[in-house]
Design an enzyme around this catalytic site. Sequence first.
Site, PDB file in Angstrom:
ATOM      1  N   ASP A 132       4.941   5.814  -8.590  1.00 28.66           N
ATOM      2  CA  ASP A 132       5.264   5.577  -7.584  1.00 28.66           C
ATOM      3  C   ASP A 132       4.304   6.340  -6.442  1.00 28.66           C
ATOM      4  OD1 ASP A 132       5.171   8.831  -8.112  1.00 28.66           O
ATOM      5  OD2 ASP A 132       7.600   8.826  -7.694  1.00 28.66           O
ATOM      6  N   ASN A 182      16.044  17.596  -9.758  1.00 35.34           N
ATOM      7  CA  ASN A 182      17.951  17.024  -9.979  1.00 35.34           C
ATOM      8  C   ASN A 182      17.601  16.228 -11.664  1.00 35.34           C
ATOM      9  OD1 ASN A 182      16.094  14.648  -9.019  1.00 35.34           O
ATOM     10  ND2 ASN A 182      16.840  14.683  -7.267  1.00 35.34           N
ATOM     11  N   HIS A 225      15.306  13.443 -11.914  1.00 37.98           N
ATOM     12  CA  HIS A 225      14.879  12.489 -11.232  1.00 37.98           C
ATOM     13  C   HIS A 225      13.458  12.365 -12.184  1.00 37.98           C
ATOM     14  CE1 HIS A 225      12.166  14.103  -7.860  1.00 37.98           C
ATOM     15  NE2 HIS A 225      11.892  13.641  -8.816  1.00 37.98           N
ATOM     16  N   GLU A 275      16.904   8.571  -8.433  1.00 40.31           N
ATOM     17  CA  GLU A 275      17.219   9.462  -7.685  1.00 40.31           C
ATOM     18  C   GLU A 275      18.888   9.212  -9.068  1.00 40.31           C
ATOM     19  OE1 GLU A 275      15.657  11.930  -6.733  1.00 40.31           O
ATOM     20  OE2 GLU A 275      15.102  11.307  -4.749  1.00 40.31           O
TER      21      GLU A 275
HETATM   22  P1  PGA Z   1       6.850  18.860  -9.625  1.00 42.15           P
HETATM   23  O1  PGA Z   1       7.465  17.584  -9.392  1.00 42.15           O
HETATM   24  O2  PGA Z   1       6.365  18.226 -10.655  1.00 42.15           O
HETATM   25  O3  PGA Z   1       5.761  19.197  -8.310  1.00 42.15           O
HETATM   26  O4  PGA Z   1       8.033  19.735 -10.592  1.00 42.15           O
HETATM   27  C1  PGA Z   1       8.272  16.930 -10.785  1.00 42.15           C
HETATM   28  C2  PGA Z   1       9.498  15.231 -10.129  1.00 42.15           C
HETATM   29  O5  PGA Z   1       9.973  15.810  -8.599  1.00 42.15           O
HETATM   30  O6  PGA Z   1       9.066  14.489 -10.801  1.00 42.15           O
END
Ligand code: PGA
Length: 243
Positions: A67, A136, A138, A143
């Site tokens: 992304d 959450n 995702h 999302e």
């Molecule tokens: P993080 O993010 O590795 O910084 O915890 C993971 C994500 O939001 O997919």
Amino acid sequence: MQVLVYSDYDEMSAAAARMIASKIGELPKPVLGLATGSTPIGMYAELVRLHNEEGLDFSNVTTFNLDEYCGLDAEDPRSYHWFMKEHLFSHVNLDPEKAHVPAGNSADPDGECARYERLIKEAGGIDLQVLGIGMNGHIGFNEPGSDPNSRTRVVRLAEQTIEVNRAKGGLNALPGYAISMGIGTIMEARQILLLANGAGKAEIIRRALTGPVTPDVPASLLQTHPNVVCMLDKPAASLLDLS
Ligand code: PGA
């Protein structure tokens, strides 16, 4: 799904890097799906070490990042393209032409999404997709509520995601939209490596791995993928019953 628990973040990161290194060694033209965020930073550091000290060769590797924020170009320090240059691309012999990140600043975002899907297909699909997991649930920027069949598209980010990412990066502002591979795109990867560390991820890991399969927890959809390896540190695994 194979669940592997490591004593700490460094061990988890080293194991993840070893798995990627063996994939690179085993395939003539490996195609990797890559993730940003705090979780894979240790894995990238270890891949850079393997390149410098043990000759891990990226010359035949193609990569596709999950992304990118809309409106940011590769020179913007908030962009995921910048993150990848900082942590991996600038430190290994990966051909910049084969290191793909969605163009967040494209004048035609929908066209860019279609182009990205086409590039993945032309590369023969993704051999190994690395994923982190959001608080959450995702994956990528898919999302809760995302269509399980979704393809690369422009997505609106959850407020929680923007706030968590802004705080993590110590940033003033982040775009509210991004280009993200879809869940359908991710699920077509031949193998998936899901990483999570820290006690803060324990509850969402429990829901993703052992809860109902539902688009409300996008990572739970990985339960239906035939070849997932999940690497966790002990705190992230603390709510799983692994007996
Ligand atoms: P993080 O993010 O590795 O910084 O915890 C993971 C994500 O939001 O997919």
